[in-house]
Write a protein that holds these residues in place. Structure first.
Motif, PDB file in Angstrom:
ATOM      1  N   GLN A   1      15.224 -11.832  21.313  1.00  0.00           N
ATOM      2  CA  GLN A   1      13.911 -11.888  21.746  1.00  0.00           C
ATOM      3  C   GLN A   1      13.025 -11.912  20.335  1.00  0.00           C
ATOM      4  N   GLN A   2      13.688 -10.980  19.313  1.00  0.00           N
ATOM      5  CA  GLN A   2      13.101 -10.988  17.960  1.00  0.00           C
ATOM      6  C   GLN A   2      13.118 -12.564  17.365  1.00  0.00           C
ATOM      7  N   LEU A   3      14.259 -13.156  17.497  1.00  0.00           N
ATOM      8  CA  LEU A   3      14.383 -14.515  16.673  1.00  0.00           C
ATOM      9  C   LEU A   3      13.579 -15.630  17.267  1.00  0.00           C
ATOM     10  N   GLN A   4      13.267 -15.364  18.796  1.00  0.00           N
ATOM     11  CA  GLN A   4      12.299 -16.282  19.171  1.00  0.00           C
ATOM     12  C   GLN A   4      10.989 -15.903  18.615  1.00  0.00           C
ATOM     13  N   GLU A   5      10.522 -14.789  18.624  1.00  0.00           N
ATOM     14  CA  GLU A   5       9.323 -14.424  17.987  1.00  0.00           C
ATOM     15  C   GLU A   5       9.076 -14.740  16.699  1.00  0.00           C
ATOM     16  N   LEU A   6      10.087 -14.653  15.786  1.00  0.00           N
ATOM     17  CA  LEU A   6      10.105 -14.979  14.438  1.00  0.00           C
ATOM     18  C   LEU A   6       9.947 -16.577  14.335  1.00  0.00           C
ATOM     19  N   GLN A   7      10.683 -17.272  14.934  1.00  0.00           N
ATOM     20  CA  GLN A   7      10.698 -18.741  15.084  1.00  0.00           C
ATOM     21  C   GLN A   7       8.985 -19.284  15.375  1.00  0.00           C
ATOM     22  N   ALA A   8       8.570 -18.521  16.497  1.00  0.00           N
ATOM     23  CA  ALA A   8       7.106 -18.843  17.011  1.00  0.00           C
ATOM     24  C   ALA A   8       5.973 -18.588  15.950  1.00  0.00           C
ATOM     25  N   SER A   9       6.376 -17.123  15.315  1.00  0.00           N
ATOM     26  CA  SER A   9       5.392 -17.020  14.243  1.00  0.00           C
ATOM     27  C   SER A   9       5.279 -17.963  12.898  1.00  0.00           C
TER      28      SER A   9
ATOM     29  N   GLY B   1      14.723   0.173  13.341  1.00  0.00           N
ATOM     30  CA  GLY B   1      15.235   0.005  11.989  1.00  0.00           C
ATOM     31  C   GLY B   1      16.185  -1.354  12.170  1.00  0.00           C
ATOM     32  N   GLN B   2      16.457  -1.862  13.588  1.00  0.00           N
ATOM     33  CA  GLN B   2      16.942  -3.183  13.660  1.00  0.00           C
ATOM     34  C   GLN B   2      15.752  -4.246  13.578  1.00  0.00           C
ATOM     35  N   ILE B   3      14.622  -3.856  14.005  1.00  0.00           N
ATOM     36  CA  ILE B   3      13.613  -5.207  13.995  1.00  0.00           C
ATOM     37  C   ILE B   3      13.338  -5.214  12.406  1.00  0.00           C
TER      38      ILE B   3
ATOM     39  N   LEU C   1       6.564  -6.756  18.377  1.00  0.00           N
ATOM     40  CA  LEU C   1       7.350  -5.497  18.799  1.00  0.00           C
ATOM     41  C   LEU C   1       6.889  -4.781  20.086  1.00  0.00           C
ATOM     42  N   ILE C   2       5.558  -4.943  20.462  1.00  0.00           N
ATOM     43  CA  ILE C   2       5.216  -4.762  21.724  1.00  0.00           C
ATOM     44  C   ILE C   2       6.151  -5.253  22.879  1.00  0.00           C
ATOM     45  N   CYS C   3       6.167  -6.423  22.804  1.00  0.00           N
ATOM     46  CA  CYS C   3       7.065  -7.097  23.633  1.00  0.00           C
ATOM     47  C   CYS C   3       8.611  -6.539  23.851  1.00  0.00           C
ATOM     48  N   THR C   4       9.065  -6.708  22.736  1.00  0.00           N
ATOM     49  CA  THR C   4      10.296  -6.237  22.397  1.00  0.00           C
ATOM     50  C   THR C   4      10.773  -4.618  22.891  1.00  0.00           C
ATOM     51  N   LEU C   5       9.781  -3.864  22.430  1.00  0.00           N
ATOM     52  CA  LEU C   5      10.014  -2.556  23.035  1.00  0.00           C
ATOM     53  C   LEU C   5       9.721  -2.376  24.625  1.00  0.00           C
ATOM     54  N   ALA C   6       8.869  -3.364  25.177  1.00  0.00           N
ATOM     55  CA  ALA C   6       8.630  -3.242  26.562  1.00  0.00           C
ATOM     56  C   ALA C   6       9.839  -3.595  27.266  1.00  0.00           C
ATOM     57  N   ILE C   7      10.739  -4.676  26.805  1.00  0.00           N
ATOM     58  CA  ILE C   7      11.832  -5.156  27.365  1.00  0.00           C
ATOM     59  C   ILE C   7      12.761  -3.775  27.282  1.00  0.00           C
ATOM     60  N   LEU C   8      12.799  -3.252  26.182  1.00  0.00           N
ATOM     61  CA  LEU C   8      13.838  -2.102  25.898  1.00  0.00           C
ATOM     62  C   LEU C   8      13.692  -0.931  26.832  1.00  0.00           C
ATOM     63  N   ILE C   9      12.218  -0.499  27.091  1.00  0.00           N
ATOM     64  CA  ILE C   9      12.111   0.555  28.001  1.00  0.00           C
ATOM     65  C   ILE C   9      12.677   0.102  29.396  1.00  0.00           C
ATOM     66  N   LEU C  10      12.649  -1.117  29.717  1.00  0.00           N
ATOM     67  CA  LEU C  10      13.199  -1.122  31.033  1.00  0.00           C
ATOM     68  C   LEU C  10      14.553  -1.231  31.067  1.00  0.00           C
ATOM     69  N   LYS C  11      15.368  -1.428  29.858  1.00  0.00           N
ATOM     70  CA  LYS C  11      16.749  -1.478  29.833  1.00  0.00           C
ATOM     71  C   LYS C  11      17.291  -0.462  29.154  1.00  0.00           C
ATOM     72  N   ASN C  12      16.502   0.559  29.025  1.00  0.00           N
ATOM     73  CA  ASN C  12      16.889   1.912  28.156  1.00  0.00           C
ATOM     74  C   ASN C  12      18.048   2.404  28.667  1.00  0.00           C
ATOM     75  N   MET C  13      18.950   2.829  27.926  1.00  0.00           N
ATOM     76  CA  MET C  13      20.290   3.513  28.201  1.00  0.00           C
ATOM     77  C   MET C  13      20.311   5.038  28.380  1.00  0.00           C
TER      78      MET C  13
ATOM     79  N   CYS D   1      17.126  13.140  19.001  1.00  0.00           N
ATOM     80  CA  CYS D   1      16.694  11.657  18.840  1.00  0.00           C
ATOM     81  C   CYS D   1      16.539  11.224  17.681  1.00  0.00           C
ATOM     82  N   PRO D   2      16.985  10.284  17.174  1.00  0.00           N
ATOM     83  CA  PRO D   2      16.670   9.552  15.758  1.00  0.00           C
ATOM     84  C   PRO D   2      15.436   9.420  15.478  1.00  0.00           C
ATOM     85  N   ILE D   3      14.724   9.455  14.222  1.00  0.00           N
ATOM     86  CA  ILE D   3      13.235   9.490  13.861  1.00  0.00           C
ATOM     87  C   ILE D   3      12.713   7.931  14.651  1.00  0.00           C
ATOM     88  N   GLY D   4      13.273   7.211  14.220  1.00  0.00           N
ATOM     89  CA  GLY D   4      12.903   5.873  14.464  1.00  0.00           C
ATOM     90  C   GLY D   4      12.929   5.528  15.962  1.00  0.00           C
ATOM     91  N   SER D   5      13.453   6.376  17.000  1.00  0.00           N
ATOM     92  CA  SER D   5      13.336   6.291  18.290  1.00  0.00           C
ATOM     93  C   SER D   5      12.488   7.129  19.042  1.00  0.00           C
TER      94      SER D   5
END
Length: 603
Positions: free
Chosen positions: A220-228, A259-261, A20-32, A53-57
């Motif tokens: 990103q998350q699918l790669q993490e799930l396969q590695a896990s 929520g997506q994760i 989750l840390i890695c995913t959110l780090a990517i999203l911070i750099l790509k935040n809309m 802002c939605p609660i989950g964000s």
């Protein structure tokens, strides 16, 4: 890099997993979220900004705000000390910007701030002490410049005597901050500030992840799930095609990053595979979540719609138009559809079929449920549903039997409510930019020209001979009266083909719904025969003969037989260029004789 450091500090403190840390780090750099716009407002002198802002964000938003505060510049006027408040933890302060830049991330821990005794007053609601402290600090010309991040403060602005003091203190705080180096961010979800705050608080919205963001998260998350899984000695096969990936991404739209994760992880663990079943599993779970918010979804079609030549072309064009790359060529969002035709011809089924083919959620807009006794209440309920549809876009918005709800004949005797609903709906149709595709159905085109011109109008006629044959086949197979798939050669293939040709010839003027009811009646009769005899399982075919099918068909006359005048008026309307055929009429060869009897000349 400072943003990532800040992210790691806060998340490691909260104990979030590395994926989750890695995913959110990517999203911070790509935040809309338009952080530059927020910075411009604060530097322009806005002392207070509210962000819906939605609660989950909200965790992610806080990290962005902290980044902005400590990375705002080298002067005291642009760099600010981050301070947070919520009703559970009270006032808390991050380390100073200089310390956060010099210390290791694990040292970035928020500490509680005590309100001086001379500022607080006993017996007041919790926000009062906060606002008095904020006013006291902001009024001190020698005080440190801070960025106050306050959560859910609008909850305390209710019209209640207990909260009147909160309302007054917030107005005072906004005014003081306009002449201070400190700034206030009011983070909330779905609350409204009254007109009295219009000149005191600037409002913004924090967007949900768009399609490119969600695609990056999924990959990103699918790669993490396969590695896990591999780390645990498990294998998760990855058979996701590019089309399935797009459908998975679209199924997750309308949710926050967390929520997506959550949905993606749960679906993969449940399926134990990454394949074409993934988008469907996500859609089911997502719909169960959003139904609790009052959003009603159309169910998946029980059988595929048949005879939709024009709809096949529309699906192909719409799928291309929903590709984010289409924006690079300035291509607009797909036009909405208005399906017009006699009752029972499958207009609602077409909506569900299009939703299934495109992999998009289909939200139901029922104008009948919008009507309220309160003045303006119906229009507000409509705006709420339209906003929900925009939130989960791209999606389909199904308006069933729209002629009965807002057609010209429905506007009489309701005190003008229908006209106001039409005005609100037309305004939204004209102005909305999100990829929300309206698919409306109607029995008759009793609409104003200004409404009709906003739709691609499609006439859904009674099924053709070929379509009736296909409809019989899918329904007979669904009820276990025909094998699925049908044999392609031999005696049984010729027999079943003769059945279908005969039934299709007998059912001229029948709708698809009437054909399905014929099959259901025959299936019940067949089931009753075997109920007390040999056990019937879903693998077995129920016993039925062509004679039984013909008998039930002849005993069930079509409702439209003899009602040719209205259908001819609709056909003339189509002929004049007002609509296109969902399935163009089949050409008849010159000199050909149409017979209701089907004869096979094969050996």
């Amino acid at each position: 890099m400072l943003a990532i450091a800040c992210l790691l500090a806060v998340i490691s403190y909260r104990g979030w997993p590395l994926s989750l840390i890695c995913t959110l780090a990517i999203l911070i750099l790509k935040n809309m979220f338009d952080l530059q716009e927020l910075t411009n407002r604060l530097k322009s002198g806005y002392g207070s900004v509210a962000i819906d802002c939605p609660i989950g964000s909200q965790n992610k938003l806080e990290l962005l705000l902290v980044r902005m505060a400590i990375d705002g510049g080298q002067t005291a006027r642009t760099r600010r000390q981050p301070v947070t408040w919520d009703v559970a933890d009270g006032i808390q302060s991050y380390p100073s910007p200089g310390q956060m830049m010099a210390w290791e991330p694990q040292c970035w821990v928020k500490t509680a701030v005590q309100v001086p005794a001379q500022v607080a007053r006993a017996g007041e609601p919790a926000p009062c002490s906060l606002l008095r402290y904020l006013i006291h600090q902001a009024s001190n010309a020698q005080g440190e410049a801070c960025l106050y991040i306050l959560y859910d403060l609008p909850r305390f602005l209710l019209p209640h005597p207990q909260f009147e003091v909160v309302n007054r203190l917030l107005k005072r705080a906004c005014t003081v901050l306009n002449y201070s180096n400190s700034r206030m961010i009011l983070v909330h979800h779905g609350h409204q500030f009254g007109e009295e705050f219009q000149d005191l608080i600037s409002e913004m919205e924090y967007p949900l992840p768009d399609e490119p963001e969600t695609r990056a998260l999924v990959q990103q998350q699918l790669q993490e799930l396969q590695a896990s899984a591999q780390g645990q000695g498990q294998q998760i096969p990855d058979e996701l095609t590019p089309q399935d990936l797009t459908r998975t991404v679209r199924a997750l739209l309308g949710l926050t990053e967390e929520g997506q994760i959550n949905l993606l992880q749960y679906a993969v663990r449940k399926l134990r595979a990454i394949d074409h079943h993934l988008p469907g599993a996500i859609n089911q779970m997502k719909q169960r979540q959003l139904i609790r918010l009052g959003i009603e979804y159309a169910p998946a079609p029980d059988v595929p719609a048949q005879g939709l030549t024009t709809m096949d072309e529309w699906v192909q064009m719409t799928s291309a138009a929903l590709d984010p790359r289409a924006r690079e060529f300035n291509l607009p969002n797909p036009r909405s559809l208005l399906l017009i035709g006699p009752p029972g011809t499958g207009k609602s089924l077409i909506c569900k079929e299009l939703s299934s083919r495109l992999g998009l959620a289909c939200i139901i807009l029922d104008f009948g449920n919008l009507m309220t006794k309160e003045l303006g209440g119906s229009e507000q309920k409509l705006r709420d549903i339209l906003k929900a549809a925009s939130t989960v876009s791209p999606c389909l918005l199904m308006v069933d039997e729209m002629d009965k709800a807002i057609g010209q004949s429905a506007q009489e005797g309701d005190g003008g409510t229908s006209q106001r609903l039409i005005a609100t709906f037309l305004r939204w149709l004209n102005d909305h930019e999100e990829p929300v595709i309206v698919i409306a159905t109607a029995n008759r085109p009793t609409f104003s020209p200004e409404l009709l011109r906003r739709f691609t109008r499609v006439f859904v006629d009674l099924p053709t001979l070929r379509a009736r044959k296909q409809i019989f086949q899918v329904h007979l197979q669904l009820r276990h009266l025909l094998p699925d798939p049908l044999p392609t050669s031999g005696r049984l293939a010729r027999q079943y083909n003769t059945w279908l040709d005969t039934l299709a010839g007998l059912t001229e003027d029948y709708t698809g719904d009437e054909i399905s009811q014929i099959v259901i009646k025959v299936a019940y009769n067949a089931f009753i025969k075997v109920r007390d005899g040999a056990a019937a399982t879903v693998e077995d075919l129920l016993p039925v003969t062509l004679e039984e099918l013909e008998a039930v068909t002849r005993s069930s006359p079509p409702q439209h037989r003899g009602q040719y005048r209205e259908r001819e008026m609709l056909l003339e309307w189509v002929k004049n260029g007002m609509a296109i055929h969902a399935n163009p009429p089949e050409p008849v060869a010159a000199g050909a004789r149409i017979s209701r009897r089907s004869v096979s000349f094969e050996d």
